[in-house]
Design an enzyme around this catalytic site. Structure first.
Site, mmCIF file in Angstrom:
data_model
loop_
_atom_site.group_PDB
_atom_site.id
_atom_site.type_symbol
_atom_site.label_atom_id
_atom_site.label_comp_id
_atom_site.label_asym_id
_atom_site.label_seq_id
_atom_site.Cartn_x
_atom_site.Cartn_y
_atom_site.Cartn_z
ATOM 1 N N SER A 99 84.429 54.419 26.177
ATOM 2 C CA SER A 99 83.332 55.384 26.355
ATOM 3 C C SER A 99 82.040 54.648 26.032
ATOM 4 C CB SER A 99 83.497 56.551 25.374
ATOM 5 O OG SER A 99 82.293 57.308 25.311
ATOM 6 N N TYR A 155 85.642 59.453 16.678
ATOM 7 C CA TYR A 155 85.651 59.189 18.121
ATOM 8 C C TYR A 155 84.838 57.930 18.438
ATOM 9 C CZ TYR A 155 85.163 59.947 23.141
ATOM 10 O OH TYR A 155 85.207 59.793 24.505
HETATM 11 N N1 LIG Z 1 84.567 63.442 29.836
HETATM 12 C C1 LIG Z 1 83.724 62.493 29.454
HETATM 13 O O1 LIG Z 1 82.494 62.646 29.590
HETATM 14 C C2 LIG Z 1 84.220 61.221 28.824
HETATM 15 C C3 LIG Z 1 83.283 60.224 28.548
HETATM 16 C C4 LIG Z 1 83.712 59.030 28.015
HETATM 17 C C5 LIG Z 1 85.054 58.822 27.766
HETATM 18 N N2 LIG Z 1 85.946 59.819 28.024
HETATM 19 C C6 LIG Z 1 87.359 59.535 27.743
HETATM 20 O O2 LIG Z 1 88.135 59.839 28.874
HETATM 21 C C7 LIG Z 1 89.460 60.172 28.477
HETATM 22 C C8 LIG Z 1 89.837 61.495 29.135
HETATM 23 O O3 LIG Z 1 88.946 62.488 28.664
HETATM 24 P P1 LIG Z 1 88.635 63.841 29.458
HETATM 25 O O4 LIG Z 1 87.190 64.068 29.344
HETATM 26 O O5 LIG Z 1 89.282 63.828 30.789
HETATM 27 O O6 LIG Z 1 89.332 64.877 28.450
HETATM 28 P P2 LIG Z 1 90.353 66.077 28.679
HETATM 29 O O7 LIG Z 1 89.975 66.885 29.864
HETATM 30 O O8 LIG Z 1 90.434 66.745 27.350
HETATM 31 O O9 LIG Z 1 91.734 65.358 29.005
HETATM 32 C C9 LIG Z 1 92.473 64.716 28.006
HETATM 33 C C10 LIG Z 1 93.843 64.387 28.568
HETATM 34 O O10 LIG Z 1 94.601 63.759 27.519
HETATM 35 C C11 LIG Z 1 95.756 64.549 27.259
HETATM 36 N N3 LIG Z 1 96.055 64.468 25.829
HETATM 37 C C12 LIG Z 1 95.319 64.953 24.805
HETATM 38 N N4 LIG Z 1 95.944 64.718 23.649
HETATM 39 C C13 LIG Z 1 97.109 64.071 23.947
HETATM 40 C C14 LIG Z 1 98.191 63.574 23.189
HETATM 41 N N5 LIG Z 1 98.228 63.692 21.846
HETATM 42 N N6 LIG Z 1 99.221 62.971 23.834
HETATM 43 C C15 LIG Z 1 99.213 62.854 25.178
HETATM 44 N N7 LIG Z 1 98.214 63.301 25.952
HETATM 45 C C16 LIG Z 1 97.181 63.905 25.341
HETATM 46 C C17 LIG Z 1 95.394 65.957 27.728
HETATM 47 O O11 LIG Z 1 96.528 66.759 28.038
HETATM 48 P P3 LIG Z 1 97.283 67.656 26.901
HETATM 49 O O12 LIG Z 1 96.222 68.348 26.118
HETATM 50 O O13 LIG Z 1 98.188 68.563 27.661
HETATM 51 O O14 LIG Z 1 98.069 66.676 26.078
HETATM 52 C C18 LIG Z 1 94.624 65.607 28.988
HETATM 53 O O15 LIG Z 1 95.514 65.258 30.030
HETATM 54 C C19 LIG Z 1 89.433 60.208 26.956
HETATM 55 O O16 LIG Z 1 89.925 58.986 26.431
HETATM 56 C C20 LIG Z 1 87.960 60.362 26.643
HETATM 57 O O17 LIG Z 1 87.643 59.879 25.362
HETATM 58 C C21 LIG Z 1 85.562 61.012 28.536
#
Ligand SMILES: NC(=O)c1ccc[n+]([C@@H]2O[C@H](COP(=O)([O-])OP(=O)(O)OC[C@H]3O[C@@H](n4cnc5c(N)ncnc54)[C@H](OP(=O)(O)O)[C@@H]3O)[C@@H](O)[C@H]2O)c1
Length: 261
Positions: A150, A165
């Site tokens: 990130s 985080y």
């Molecule tokens: N959105 C942004 O702006 C952004 C920016 C920078 C980086 N990121 C990174 O991108 C990645 C995805 O984020 P997102 O924004 O798409 O978030 P999200 O919509 O909350 O998706 C998270 C995913 O991870 C799964 N997950 C959560 N806890 C888990 C666990 N303990 N074991 C296995 N799977 C798990 C969730 O499914 P379940 O809850 O069903 O397990 C879901 O599939 C993360 O690493 C985040 O830090 C996001």
């Protein structure tokens, strides 16, 4: 003899495991890899979401399987990799995307929240990479690991109040570089995406609190990320087009991290 550019980006015959692939950024990444020809294994905790995500990809003609697992549990990480080997036969591409956050001022930050974030965002990607490399990538002398860091891991923040985080994503950055150094001789590339602000379940609260327009205005490109914005960088790291790129962190953030705010 050169290779045609379409062939360099083609993933036909390859397999990919995408953690946290049931929604958000993971689902976008899985779609990119699948559209480029890879067979996909999605994993996350909730079966219903996985089923829905797999159906969404299958409608597009993408060969998609799923397995439910909590990646913060080491035994379940190994089970995911065993399942991948059984269902796919090999793992060419591992996308360590599953991640979580927790918000509290640093002085009040609960230890269990710190452990939860670090165990998923850092420990699980170490374990998944190690298990996939041992089972498939090192024996075959090739592999692609893509970590989702990130831009929050590139600098500090006075406003986010998510100390675990931000720390975890900085760890992902140097984990990526160090693993690239160790595993380059095995033919494995290790790179990281550093997304800026994308709408997802994780960022819903921030988007509501800070406001879409304020967040969009912080980016030189004057918008937040969309459902296609990670696809190109993902495919570069996953395909032969990126075969000489390793240990790199690519911000996909509309320019946010390039400028002083
Ligand atoms: N959105 C942004 O702006 C952004 C920016 C920078 C980086 N990121 C990174 O991108 C990645 C995805 O984020 P997102 O924004 O798409 O978030 P999200 O919509 O909350 O998706 C998270 C995913 O991870 C799964 N997950 C959560 N806890 C888990 C666990 N303990 N074991 C296995 N799977 C798990 C969730 O499914 P379940 O809850 O069903 O397990 C879901 O599939 C993360 O690493 C985040 O830090 C996001």
């Amino acid at each position: 003899m050169t290779t045609h550019i379409h062939k360099l980006f083609d993933l036909t015959g390859q397999t990919a495991v995408v953690t946290g692939g049931s929604r958000g950024l993971g689902l976008q990444i899985a779609e990119a890899l699948g559209e480029a020809g890879a067979r996909i294994l999605l994993t996350s905790r909730k079966e219903a979401d996985l089923q829905e995500a797999a159906a969404q990809l299958q409608v597009k003609g993408i060969d998609t399987r799923w397995v439910a697992a909590d990646m913060s549990e080491p035994a379940q990480v190994q089970r995911v990799v065993d399942t991948a080997m059984n269902l796919l036969g090999q793992v060419d591409i591992l996308v360590n995307n599953a991640g979580a956050t927790w918000g509290a001022p640093a002085e009040d930050y609960p230890l269990d929240a710190w452990d939860k974030v670090m165990n998923l965002n850092v420990r699980s990607i170490f374990l998944a990479s190690q298990a996939v490399a041992r089972a498939s990538m090192i024996p075959r002398g090739k592999g692609r690991i893509i970590n989702v860091a990130s831009i929050a891991g590139l600098r500090g923040s006075s406003t986010m109040k998510t100390i675990a985080y931000n720390t975890s994503k900085a760890a992902v950055v140097n984990f990526t570089r160090t693993l690239a150094g160790e595993w380059g001789p095995y033919g494995i590339t290790v790179n990281a995406l550093a997304p800026g602000m994308f709408p997802s379940k994780m960022t819903r609260g921030t988007l509501e609190r800070v406001g879409h327009d304020v967040l969009a205005a912080r980016a030189p490109l004057r918008r937040i990320g969309d459902d296609d914005d990670l696809k190109g960088a993902t495919l570069l790291f996953a395909s032969a087009a990126g075969k000489y790129i390793t240990g790199q962190i690519l911000a996909v953030d509309g320019g946010v991290s390039a400028v002083l705010s």
